[in-house]
Design a protein around this motif. Structure first.
Motif: not given
Ligand SMILES: [Zn+2]
Length: 312
Positions: A106-112, A127-130, A138-139, A295-301
């Motif tokens: 989740x941190x990696x996706x948030x950073x992306x 970033x809140x992943x629902x 958190x960044x 979010x805009x990167x979808x599953x690649x984030x």
């Protein structure tokens, strides 16, 4: 330009990609996650070798679910792949001969999302992943905030209702019990049970029973203007707004990013969540509001973020 490889280790598949400094994926491969967790390291190494090809690679970043230690080396606890104190960095470095870092997925996706996606240009991002539950990252001040022990940035188990709904973590009243995809389905089912006559369109998307209502049905019905589905979105968006206003009181970010499966509903979720955030914010009207973005990167984030975190 330095290329790195990002790996997103999921419960059913392992996704690996070669990523450049602008966050662009140049090549990617997907392999199945082995059922036996002893074989997972071999599968990760296989995915890295396949995608590496002739690319000149500087490092590899792995995104894994669970608690990762602050040295970015060991998975302390990952319930879905039954890892406890798994020395993942060492295991993968032995197999591929490249420097490896391990990050929480989740941190990696948030950073992306913060660096290359919805919040590009922002330095203070939550970033809140629902999804089924609630995750996040958190960044702060332009850096990923991991906490002293590596397990910070997990808003899902913030208690929002004393003695509230029981949660899988063992506590009651956690944020994810009220604002997640599961909470969305629960809200829709409760309303459909109470007024089956008004829920005909929603029920027809599933097998006709209240229990057959799934998250995708709620989103589809809401897109068609179904009042029960829209009310379910409003309910979880209200909780998300409450959560964001509480987080803003503590961290004062310039942007929130709503990510995860439910965020694919776009403005059906974002617009009422942003409205609720502004309505509930302490000192509203006398302070700037953070942007609330989808979010805009979808599953690649996760893959893109893990690759970039391997650079630093
Ligand atoms: Zn919980």
């Amino acid at each position: 330009m330095t290329l790195t490889i990002g790996v997103d280790i999921g419960g059913t598949k392992i996704l690996a990609g070669v990523v450049d400094e602008t966050g662009k994926i140049l090549d990617s491969v997907k392999v199945s996650t082995p059922e036996n967790s002893d074989q997972t390291a071999d599968a990760i190494a296989e995915a890295v070798r396949k995608v590496r090809g002739d690319h000149e690679i500087g490092a590899v970043g792995l995104g894994a679910a669970g608690f990762i230690d602050a040295d970015r080396a060991t998975v302390l606890f990952a319930p879905n792949v039954s890892w406890v104190n798994e020395p993942l960095k060492t295991r993968i470095e032995e197999r591929i001969g490249l420097p490896v870092v391990v990050e929480n997925d989740a941190n990696a996706a948030a950073w992306g999302e913060a660096k290359f996606g919805a919040a590009a240009g922002h330095d203070d991002v939550v970033v809140i992943t629902v999804g089924t539950g609630i995750g996040g990252g958190l960044i702060l001040g332009g850096s990923l905030y991991r906490g002293r022990f590596g397990i910070g940035g997990e808003p899902g188990h913030y208690r929002v209702v004393p003695d509230g709904r029981p949660c899988g973590c063992g506590n009651r009243g956690c944020f994810e019990q009220y604002a997640s995809g599961n909470a969305l389905v629960r809200a829709a089912r409760e309303r459909a049970s109470a007024a089956p006559g008004r829920a005909k369109d929603l029920l027809a998307l599933g097998d006709g029973t209240v229990e057959g209502i799934q998250g995708s049905h709620v989103t589809e019905a809401a897109r068609n203007g179904d009042t029960i589905a829209l009310a379910a979105f409003t309910e979880i968006a209200d909780w998300l707004g409450q959560g964001m206003s509480d987080i803003a009181a503590l961290l004062d970010p310039s942007a929130f990013v709503l990510a995860g499966g439910v965020s694919e509903a776009g403005d059906l979720l974002r617009a009422p969540a942003a409205e609720a955030y502004r309505r509930k914010l302490a000192g509203k009207g006398h302070r700037p509001y953070a942007q609330v973005l989808t979010a805009t990167l979808g599953p690649d984030a996760g893959l893109i973020g893990a690759a970039d975190l391997a650079r630093v």
